[in-house]
Design an enzyme around this catalytic site. Structure first.
Site, PDB file in Angstrom:
ATOM      1  CE1 TYR A   1      -4.317   3.725  -1.703  1.00  0.00           C
ATOM      2  CE2 TYR A   1      -2.081   2.727  -2.118  1.00  0.00           C
ATOM      3  CZ  TYR A   1      -3.208   2.716  -1.476  1.00  0.00           C
ATOM      4  OH  TYR A   1      -3.232   1.670  -0.220  1.00  0.00           O
TER       5      TYR A   1
ATOM      6  CG  ASN B   1      -8.390  -2.486  -3.018  1.00  0.00           C
ATOM      7  OD1 ASN B   1      -7.385  -2.364  -2.326  1.00  0.00           O
ATOM      8  ND2 ASN B   1      -9.188  -0.943  -2.646  1.00  0.00           N
TER       9      ASN B   1
ATOM     10  CG  ASP C   1      -2.034  -1.215   1.207  1.00  0.00           C
ATOM     11  OD1 ASP C   1      -3.257  -1.022   0.928  1.00  0.00           O
ATOM     12  OD2 ASP C   1      -1.254  -2.137   1.524  1.00  0.00           O
TER      13      ASP C   1
ATOM     14  CG  HIS D   1      -4.120  -5.975  -1.525  1.00  0.00           C
ATOM     15  ND1 HIS D   1      -3.196  -5.368  -1.232  1.00  0.00           N
ATOM     16  CD2 HIS D   1      -5.351  -5.125  -1.538  1.00  0.00           C
ATOM     17  CE1 HIS D   1      -3.433  -3.849  -0.933  1.00  0.00           C
ATOM     18  NE2 HIS D   1      -4.888  -4.059  -1.124  1.00  0.00           N
TER      19      HIS D   1
ATOM     20  CG  HIS E   1      -7.356  -4.375   1.735  1.00  0.00           C
ATOM     21  ND1 HIS E   1      -7.450  -3.433   0.661  1.00  0.00           N
ATOM     22  CD2 HIS E   1      -8.344  -4.868   2.060  1.00  0.00           C
ATOM     23  CE1 HIS E   1      -8.806  -3.481   0.742  1.00  0.00           C
ATOM     24  NE2 HIS E   1      -9.440  -4.408   1.263  1.00  0.00           N
ATOM     25  CB  VAL E   2      -5.272  -3.652   7.200  1.00  0.00           C
ATOM     26  CG1 VAL E   2      -5.443  -2.942   8.656  1.00  0.00           C
ATOM     27  CG2 VAL E   2      -6.579  -4.323   6.847  1.00  0.00           C
ATOM     28  CG  HIS E   3      -3.933   1.726   4.513  1.00  0.00           C
ATOM     29  ND1 HIS E   3      -5.034   2.749   4.178  1.00  0.00           N
ATOM     30  CD2 HIS E   3      -3.778   1.020   3.620  1.00  0.00           C
ATOM     31  CE1 HIS E   3      -5.163   2.400   2.776  1.00  0.00           C
ATOM     32  NE2 HIS E   3      -4.519   1.487   2.679  1.00  0.00           N
TER      33      HIS E   3
ATOM     34  CG  ASP F   1      -3.779  -1.123  -2.730  1.00  0.00           C
ATOM     35  OD1 ASP F   1      -4.414  -1.712  -3.962  1.00  0.00           O
ATOM     36  OD2 ASP F   1      -4.512  -0.877  -1.717  1.00  0.00           O
TER      37      ASP F   1
ATOM     38  CG  HIS G   1     -10.087  -2.977   4.303  1.00  0.00           C
ATOM     39  ND1 HIS G   1     -10.884  -2.477   3.378  1.00  0.00           N
ATOM     40  CD2 HIS G   1      -8.891  -1.992   4.236  1.00  0.00           C
ATOM     41  CE1 HIS G   1     -10.385  -1.151   2.792  1.00  0.00           C
ATOM     42  NE2 HIS G   1      -9.174  -1.126   3.350  1.00  0.00           N
TER      43      HIS G   1
END
Length: 402
Positions: A136, A166, A106, A251, A288-290, A133, A261
């Site tokens: 962006y 995503n 990410d 991801h 995915h999870v920041h 990711d 999420h």
């Protein structure tokens, strides 16, 4: 004078090759890479392919992909792209252990991203792994170009191996209905070399001892899908006697106590977790999870000493910010050993055939602070976790359904 190559990045191909990728606005620039082991002396060259894509009113530059090799291991090569004088260099992977991966998800392109990359670049590593990711861009295609410029100083020097998230989908109503056009065009990975039919999932070997599998959370993964059938065959090819380490990246996390999420990886977990468990995968890295989170070895929502360690490393620096809230009462809370909402990156140093060291480095202003670390034992060395040859994906079983 020829136009300068932009968005230069490299990826590993096979045991002794690299793919050099770059973009030019000039459509007449040849897809050629000249290279050698001394600065300015290019006694070897290779010609590759090129592509481009359209996205509504945007048209990409000419995207070049050139495979070079065979290359000597653990060696610095100097190269230039398309006959342009600008020189780049990279170091090939070692042929044997030890080896060190930088792992970050990410990323995006913020000041936090720049800080993360600076921390990554301060210490030597052999390869960067990115579980989805990237830019962006989110349909704003020039942001793919600026992302390429941001990461070029790093991605042109060490191979970057990525899988999609995503934010790479980029469909837009009826105006652009085909997903992953920018990602697949710009970030070509060695999927054909691992008998995959899609750039969205593939595998590769490193240092003669590690098999890395990159899975796609955003393409079909049920038991009838091409990805599932490919994974079964790929796992069956791995001989853990020769390849003691088995690592997976994807991801959307299968285990996650963050409020962000929740449950988004559950369908994929139900479809594929048993395959990875039966193959004795050592670790699964996700994004995915920041935030950062590390779980114990787990299988089917329970602690299991023969299951993989799950690590969320989606804290690269994206523009959406950190996912700060963890659920202390989550059903998986007892499985979660460390969690923190801070930007940073991870390091996996595979020291030998039985031991690897994992560390998570938090971004603290100008310094990179080790905030979490653990030694991992390869499951291939565990008598208690010895693979049952009667199970599919043991490397000897025949899978009837395929």
């Amino acid at each position: 004078m020829s136009e300068r190559a932009c968005n230069v990045h490299i990826s590993a191909v096979g045991a002794d090759g690299m793919r050099i990728s770059w973009i030019t606005d000039d459509k007449h620039v040849p897809s050629i890479v000249e290279y050698g082991k001394a600065p300015g002396k290019y006694d070897l060259s290779a010609t590759g392919e090129h592509t481009s894509y359209r996205y509504i009113f945007y048209t990409s530059g000419k995207i070049h992909h050139v495979k070079i090799g065979p290359l000597e291991p653990d060696t610095v090569y100097y190269y230039r792209c398309g006959g342009v004088d600008d020189e780049f260099s990279f170091k090939t992977l070692p042929a044997t252990l030890p080896i060190e991966f930088a792992i970050v998800g990410d990323l995006g392109q913020t000041e936090w991203t720049a800080s993360t990359l600076a921390h990554v670049g301060k210490t030597n590593y052999d390869m960067l792994l990115l579980p989805g990711d990237l830019s962006y861009a989110d349909t704003n295609q020039p942001l793919w170009d600026s992302f390429g410029r941001l990461v070029e100083p790093y991605a042109s020097k060490r191979p970057w191996m990525v899988t999609e998230g995503n934010h790479e989908i980029e469909t837009f109503l009826i105006l652009h209905s085909h997903p992953f056009d920018a990602y697949n065009s710009r970030w070509r990975m060695p999927y054909e070399e691992s008998s995959s039919t899609s750039n969205l999932y593939y595998s590769f070997d490193v240092a003669g001892a590690i098999h890395v599998i990159m899975l796609g959370s955003y393409t079909d993964f049920d038991s009838k899908s091409d990805q599932y059938k490919w994974l079964v065959k790929d796992l069956a090819k791995v001989d853990r006697g020769k390849t003691p380490w088995l690592i997976v990246l994807l991801h959307a996390p299968w285990y996650n106590t963050n409020t962000a999420h929740q449950g988004e990886g559950e369908a994929m977990r139900k479809a594929m977790e048993s395959l990875l468990y039966n193959a004795r995968v050592d670790a699964i890295f996700v994004g995915h999870v920041h935030a950062y989170e590390r779980f114990t070895r787990v299988y089917d929502n329970k602690a299991n000493s023969c299951g993989p360690v799950h690590i969320t490393i989606g804290d690269g620096g994206n523009r959406e910010g950190l996912a700060r809230d963890f659920d202390e009462d989550h059903k998986s809370a007892s499985l979660s050993l460390f969690r923190e909402a801070s930007f940073g990156h991870g390091r996996l140093k595979v020291v030998n055939r039985t031991h690897a060291h994992w560390s998570w480095h938090r971004n603290d202003d100008s310094e990179s602070t080790v905030a979490d670390e653990v030694w991992l034992d390869s499951l291939s060395a565990s008598e208690a976790c010895k693979i049952d040859p009667s199970l599919p994906f043991s490397g000897t079983a025949v899978v009837d359904e395929l």
